[in-house]
Write an enzyme that holds these catalytic residues in place. Structure first.
Site, PDB file in Angstrom:
ATOM      1  N   LYS A  36     -53.546 -69.567 -61.883  1.00  0.00           N
ATOM      2  CA  LYS A  36     -53.035 -70.765 -62.561  1.00  0.00           C
ATOM      3  C   LYS A  36     -53.654 -72.043 -61.987  1.00  0.00           C
ATOM      4  O   LYS A  36     -53.520 -73.111 -62.565  1.00  0.00           O
ATOM      5  CB  LYS A  36     -51.508 -70.810 -62.451  1.00  0.00           C
ATOM      6  CG  LYS A  36     -50.818 -69.655 -63.184  1.00  0.00           C
ATOM      7  CD  LYS A  36     -49.301 -69.699 -62.974  1.00  0.00           C
ATOM      8  CE  LYS A  36     -48.579 -68.488 -63.512  1.00  0.00           C
ATOM      9  NZ  LYS A  36     -48.380 -68.532 -64.977  1.00  0.00           N
ATOM     10  N   HIS A  83     -47.769 -58.306 -71.504  1.00  0.00           N
ATOM     11  CA  HIS A  83     -47.726 -59.722 -71.127  1.00  0.00           C
ATOM     12  C   HIS A  83     -48.826 -60.128 -70.154  1.00  0.00           C
ATOM     13  O   HIS A  83     -48.746 -61.216 -69.589  1.00  0.00           O
ATOM     14  CB  HIS A  83     -46.386 -60.074 -70.471  1.00  0.00           C
ATOM     15  CG  HIS A  83     -45.217 -60.015 -71.384  1.00  0.00           C
ATOM     16  ND1 HIS A  83     -44.728 -61.110 -72.053  1.00  0.00           N
ATOM     17  CD2 HIS A  83     -44.436 -58.973 -71.755  1.00  0.00           C
ATOM     18  CE1 HIS A  83     -43.686 -60.762 -72.780  1.00  0.00           C
ATOM     19  NE2 HIS A  83     -43.488 -59.459 -72.623  1.00  0.00           N
ATOM     20  N   LYS A  98     -44.756 -74.372 -62.776  1.00  0.00           N
ATOM     21  CA  LYS A  98     -44.900 -72.949 -63.119  1.00  0.00           C
ATOM     22  C   LYS A  98     -44.954 -72.169 -61.809  1.00  0.00           C
ATOM     23  O   LYS A  98     -45.062 -72.767 -60.738  1.00  0.00           O
ATOM     24  CB  LYS A  98     -46.186 -72.713 -63.919  1.00  0.00           C
ATOM     25  CG  LYS A  98     -47.437 -73.362 -63.278  1.00  0.00           C
ATOM     26  CD  LYS A  98     -48.699 -73.108 -64.073  1.00  0.00           C
ATOM     27  CE  LYS A  98     -48.854 -74.011 -65.270  1.00  0.00           C
ATOM     28  NZ  LYS A  98     -48.857 -73.337 -66.540  1.00  0.00           N
ATOM     29  N   ARG A  99     -44.869 -70.848 -61.896  1.00  0.00           N
ATOM     30  CA  ARG A  99     -45.037 -70.047 -60.680  1.00  0.00           C
ATOM     31  C   ARG A  99     -46.385 -70.359 -60.031  1.00  0.00           C
ATOM     32  O   ARG A  99     -47.351 -70.707 -60.710  1.00  0.00           O
ATOM     33  CB  ARG A  99     -44.961 -68.558 -61.033  1.00  0.00           C
ATOM     34  CG  ARG A  99     -43.559 -68.084 -61.318  1.00  0.00           C
ATOM     35  CD  ARG A  99     -42.658 -68.230 -60.110  1.00  0.00           C
ATOM     36  NE  ARG A  99     -43.000 -67.279 -59.082  1.00  0.00           N
ATOM     37  CZ  ARG A  99     -42.239 -66.237 -58.722  1.00  0.00           C
ATOM     38  NH1 ARG A  99     -41.072 -66.045 -59.295  1.00  0.00           N
ATOM     39  NH2 ARG A  99     -42.633 -65.414 -57.784  1.00  0.00           N
ATOM     40  N   LYS A 114     -43.221 -76.134 -74.121  1.00  0.00           N
ATOM     41  CA  LYS A 114     -42.043 -76.979 -73.839  1.00  0.00           C
ATOM     42  C   LYS A 114     -42.470 -78.407 -73.539  1.00  0.00           C
ATOM     43  O   LYS A 114     -41.818 -79.366 -73.968  1.00  0.00           O
ATOM     44  CB  LYS A 114     -41.235 -76.387 -72.683  1.00  0.00           C
ATOM     45  CG  LYS A 114     -40.651 -75.005 -73.015  1.00  0.00           C
ATOM     46  CD  LYS A 114     -40.220 -74.221 -71.781  1.00  0.00           C
ATOM     47  CE  LYS A 114     -40.005 -72.756 -72.115  1.00  0.00           C
ATOM     48  NZ  LYS A 114     -39.895 -71.899 -70.910  1.00  0.00           N
ATOM     49  N   THR A 124     -45.726 -70.507 -71.723  1.00  0.00           N
ATOM     50  CA  THR A 124     -44.666 -71.006 -72.605  1.00  0.00           C
ATOM     51  C   THR A 124     -44.242 -72.401 -72.145  1.00  0.00           C
ATOM     52  O   THR A 124     -43.771 -73.197 -72.964  1.00  0.00           O
ATOM     53  CB  THR A 124     -43.446 -70.061 -72.592  1.00  0.00           C
ATOM     54  OG1 THR A 124     -43.175 -69.676 -71.242  1.00  0.00           O
ATOM     55  CG2 THR A 124     -43.715 -68.817 -73.411  1.00  0.00           C
TER      56      THR A 124
HETATM   57  C1  Z57 Z   1     -44.670 -62.808 -66.354  1.00  0.00           C
HETATM   58  O1  Z57 Z   1     -43.880 -63.876 -66.226  1.00  0.00           O
HETATM   59  C2  Z57 Z   1     -45.705 -62.788 -67.285  1.00  0.00           C
HETATM   60  C3  Z57 Z   1     -46.479 -61.676 -67.393  1.00  0.00           C
HETATM   61  C4  Z57 Z   1     -46.242 -60.578 -66.595  1.00  0.00           C
HETATM   62  O2  Z57 Z   1     -47.000 -59.480 -66.700  1.00  0.00           O
HETATM   63  C5  Z57 Z   1     -45.213 -60.600 -65.672  1.00  0.00           C
HETATM   64 BR1  Z57 Z   1     -44.904 -59.144 -64.606  1.00  0.00          BR
HETATM   65  C6  Z57 Z   1     -44.428 -61.710 -65.549  1.00  0.00           C
HETATM   66  C7  Z57 Z   1     -45.885 -63.992 -68.165  1.00  0.00           C
HETATM   67  C8  Z57 Z   1     -47.333 -64.381 -68.432  1.00  0.00           C
HETATM   68  O3  Z57 Z   1     -47.999 -64.620 -67.218  1.00  0.00           O
HETATM   69  C9  Z57 Z   1     -47.353 -65.626 -69.302  1.00  0.00           C
HETATM   70  O4  Z57 Z   1     -48.671 -65.969 -69.653  1.00  0.00           O
HETATM   71  C10 Z57 Z   1     -46.540 -65.408 -70.576  1.00  0.00           C
HETATM   72  O5  Z57 Z   1     -46.404 -66.610 -71.302  1.00  0.00           O
HETATM   73  C11 Z57 Z   1     -45.159 -64.886 -70.244  1.00  0.00           C
HETATM   74  O6  Z57 Z   1     -45.237 -63.739 -69.415  1.00  0.00           O
HETATM   75  C12 Z57 Z   1     -44.368 -64.514 -71.489  1.00  0.00           C
HETATM   76  O7  Z57 Z   1     -45.109 -63.694 -72.332  1.00  0.00           O
END
Ligand code: Z57
Length: 838
Positions: free
Chosen positions: A570, A373, A564-565, A676, A672
């Site tokens: 970001k 991810h 978002k976080r 939304k 994601t």
């Molecule tokens: C997290 O929320 C995501 C990646 C990570 O390695 C960790 Br730890 C936590 C997120 C990504 O930053 C997003 O870009 C992505 O859409 C989401 O994971 C789901 O794949």
């Protein structure tokens, strides 16, 4: 208000009481639960009592489906997905279950006939915040889609006592408050103590020879922890399938207590119990970065071992031979957090179930699949060897042996390439030694996937390049998706009804059908309905902001939202630079013609992430000045909405005109939230990063505001040598923005407060804000222009929603089923196998 009805005069069956969906039946069941579960009657019931009564009423209606599903899966020994994830960010259950059961309207009527308001009761639910952000929420969307597509699946994770902290804002700073989501009880889970398992930690290993003369290893642990499963039903949308989310709590094993008790050390035993329970106490609040803490590694082995042991129990119960584990289960690893599964499954098969190495390795590789991810180096998990040896001595031995065999394979494929061996080894030996969890996951899995097309490409070219060269056939892309049930049907009923009135409601299960909306894009009546719905929802948010923040917002302004976080990549602070640019333009020329905007922010920062917290402070400080400066004349407003959560997100997405997706290209794996927002008719301003690329492809470039450097341009610029100061000196508006912050204008004259942030931009600017600044401003100026053309904006908004079909998590899950899991739907018939009553 009605009284409890008299059971004797009613001729309903008990089954109907527990399963009936008519308004009359729902009312009766509700009052019954209020009385017998909450011990209350209407005159003295609190809002929470009513919420609980309704939750139990809905749960009763799930149970029949849940039990039926379990029976059928067991009888057929159906092939099952185990989705292993350290996080499941489920959001409130009640509303979602009403939608998926198809009884939202009946329940609304039932409670209203009892003098209550359903929205009010839904508001009562404390959401289980057992995740940080995108990764945890993705797991929750996938559970929804697997149940909807009738795919046998189990979500496995940790039942944290404290989920993600609640966020308060004091004097503009984030303050963390512990999340007590369980304090009113959790009506959605059932504890299953009969399926408890034990997990070992620490100690040492001993080699011995077994009765067949084979070399074996015995692990004498320092500590044993008990895992108790708590199950939550996961209902599909308008199917009879109810799958299970199984979360583990850590407890002390009784036998350990007893030893201490007998020796008189009662307090010592209690102490031991507290140490054990620590394991599932709290969610680590970092998104996209790893801290390398001992307790975190313990959490990982804890839930992974519990889950694998549980799967082995199920295999035996269904009379499947253990040699066929990989035919019964496919185990999807949600990032590297559960990657220790590679070593743990090997250990269980070899040490506990007497299997030979080669067969165990085959089964392990065939069972496991790994989703990556992130591209951020700081998020790639590595554990110091010393910590590993201390906590998991047997796993370290197994990892060394896997590594030996693996490096032999690499040598055979790439003879004489010792640098490659060093790069690919499961052990990082460049300084202090570490176990590289992503490497372990790659070697131990049959599939490796990224979460958006660009992300997968960058994994192959960069982060996992050596592994791509070694195992090209393992790599595949699975672009993320979101569930339309929660993120439009539940959260945006007005838009849902409008859409269904035009194209029927098939789109809820087949999101591609939204494309039929395109036929109405030139229908002025439809466009005006579309616009008035957006406007009504914005009005609701205006009221919420007035009440929460005490800020008056113009509902006709552009609702420009970044939710978002908080993370530097970001670039919420790039958004801040835009706000100050507009502010400066107004200060220089108070009569300037500016399209009114409301900048809305939501999101949490990791408690230890100083720079992210400083960005939150900056946004709040800008708001204090801009919102109150008479020159601005209410044309700009800056609003920070505290304590962003799934519940709150459901309010925010439908109200957005503009969605900010402005990460530095090459950093956001997918995103994601971007999906939304667009699904709810927001237009996106974004970089060519993550899934933005694919969203733009789908909605068309005319309907997407794109700006900034591409990922290859980012690499090229960094390779050339990036000098942010040059941009500062050569861009008049940019310089004025930075100087405005530096002057203390937003900090009551304090010129030190934001200096760390400014210095990091002026002298490093790792995420290239200055390089993208002008392109961003120009693009925002275009947004402001287009917004003035109401009809054009509405048309673009409709086309965005209409073309989002690809981004349903149903599509993602179908792709996983086809390419990785090899699983087919198992439809559940209701009724024949289990009755609620004997
Ligand atoms: C997290 O929320 C995501 C990646 C990570 O390695 C960790 Br730890 C936590 C997120 C990504 O930053 C997003 O870009 C992505 O859409 C989401 O994971 C789901 O794949």
């Amino acid at each position: 208000m009605q009284t409890v009805p008299n059971h004797q005069v009613d001729n309903l069956q008990i089954e109907d009481d527990r399963t009936g969906l008519s308004v009359e039946c729902l009312k009766r069941a509700f009052l019954d639960n209020l009385f017998y579960v909450q011990g209350k009657f209407p005159k003295i019931a609190t809002k929470n009592d009513y919420y609980m009564a309704l939750a139990y009423t809905v749960r009763d209606r799930l149970l029949q489906r849940w039990i039926n599903t379990a029976v059928i899966y067991t009888e057929r020994a159906s092939r099952t997905v185990s989705y292993l994830s350290a996080e499941f960010l489920m959001g409130p259950h009640l509303g979602n279950n009403l939608v998926n059961l198809g009884i939202y309207d009946q329940v609304k009527q039932a409670v209203s006939e009892l003098g209550l308001d359903l929205e009010d009761l839904l508001e009562q639910e404390e959401e289980p915040g057992l995740g940080n952000g995108g990764l945890g929420r993705l797991a929750a969307c996938y559970l929804d889609s697997m149940a909807t597509l009738e795919i046998p699946s189990l979500g496995y994770g940790i039942r944290y006592e404290f989920g993600i902290f609640d966020q308060d804002i004091r004097d503009g700073w984030q303050v963390e408050i512990t999340d007590k989501w369980l304090h009113c009880g959790n009506p959605w889970e059932i504890a299953r103590p009969e399926w408890e398992v034990y997990v070992r930690l620490g100690g040492h290993t001993e080699a011995y020879t077994d009765e067949h003369g084979r070399y074996r290893v015995r692990w004498i642990p320092f500590q044993v922890i008990k895992g108790v499963p708590h199950d939550t039903p996961i209902l599909g949308y308008k199917t009879n399938t109810a799958n299970t989310l199984r979360l583990w709590t850590a407890e002390a094993p009784e036998s350990f207590d007893f030893a201490a008790f007998n020796s008189g050390d009662y307090l010592g035993a209690v102490q031991e119990k507290m140490v054990s329970e620590n394991l599932s106490k709290v969610l680590y609040p970092n998104d996209d970065s790893s801290q390398g803490k001992r307790l975190r590694l313990a959490q990982q082995i804890f839930f992974v071992s519990c889950s694998l042991q549980d799967m082995i129990r199920i295999v035996f119960r269904q009379n499947v031979p253990l040699e066929k584990f990989h035919e019964k289960f496919v185990v999807q690893l949600n990032d590297t957090h559960p990657a220790i599964a590679v070593a743990e499954l090997m250990r269980l098969l070899i040490d506990e179930h007497d299997m030979g190495w080669d067969q165990a390795w085959q089964i392990t590789q065939k069972s496991l699949a790994y989703t990556n991810h992130t591209l951020l180096p700081e998020a790639l998990e590595r554990w110091p060897i010393s910590l590993f040896r201390e906590l998991l001595p047997r796993h370290l031995e197994i990892i060394y042996e896997i590594n030996y065999h693996f490096l032999e394979e690499v040598k055979a494929k790439f003879p004489g390439d010792s640098d490659r061996l060093r790069r690919m080894s499961l052990i990082d030996e460049s300084g202090e030694k570490y176990v590289r969890m992503a490497h372990l996951a790659c070697v131990g899995s049959h599939s490796i996937n990224g979460v958006a097309a660009l992300h997968t490409k960058l994994l192959q070219q960069d982060v996992l390049r050596d592994f791509y060269q070694m195992y090209p056939e393992k790599f595949n892309n699975k672009t993320n998706g979101v569930t339309p049930r929660r993120f439009i049907v539940l959260s945006n009923p007005r838009l849902t009804n409008l859409i269904s009135s035009k194209i029927g409601d098939n789109w809820i299960k087949h999101l591609e059908d939204l494309k039929h909306l395109e036929a109405f894009v030139d229908d002025p009546e439809f466009c005006s309905q579309w616009r008035s719905i957006k406007s009504a929802i914005k009005q609701d948010l205006v009221a919420y902001i007035a009440q929460q923040n005490g800020i008056t917002v113009n509902p006709d302004s552009i609702f420009d939202i970044q939710a978002k976080r908080f993370h530097e990549y970001k670039r919420q602070h790039l958004n801040a630079l835009h706000i100050i640019t507009l502010y400066n333009r107004i200060k220089a020329n108070p009569d300037i013609d500016i399209t009114p905007r409301t900048f809305i922010f939501g999101g949490k920062a990791a408690p230890g992430y100083y720079m992210a917290k400083l960005i939150i402070k900056l946004l709040n400080s800008i708001g204090d000045v801009v919102n109150n400066d008479p020159d601005v004349r209410d044309r700009l407003k800056v609003v920070f909405l505290k304590d962003y959560s799934v519940k709150f997100a459901q309010r925010v997405y439908p109200a957005a005109d503009l969605s900010e997706q402005i990460s530095m290209a090459g950093k956001e794996a997918s995103g994601t939230g971007n999906m939304k927002f667009a699904l709810n008719g927001a237009l996106t301003i974004g970089t060519l990063d993550g899934a933005n690329v694919e969203i733009r492809e789908e909605v068309g470039e005319d309907n997407f505001f794109i700006f900034g450097l591409t990922a290859p341009e980012v690499y090229a610029l960094k390779a050339r040598g990036y000098r942010p100061l040059d941009y500062y000196h050569s861009n008049r508006e940019l310089k004025a923005v930075i100087d405005r912050i530096a002057s203390g204008h937003f900090s009551h004259g304090d010129t030190k407060l934001f200096k760390p942030l400014l210095d990091s931009l002026l002298y490093r600017d790792e995420y290239l804000l200055f390089a993208d600044y002008q392109a961003y401003i120009d693009c925002q100026d275009r947004v402001s222009q287009v917004y003035r053309d109401r009809d054009r904006w509405t048309r673009m908004s409709i086309l965005n929603a209409a073309r989002m079909g690809k981004f349903s998590s149903d599509r993602s899950i179908r792709d996983y089923c086809q390419d990785i899991w090899n699983i087919k739907p198992v439809p559940i018939e209701l009724g024949e196998c289990i009755q609620a009553k004997e």
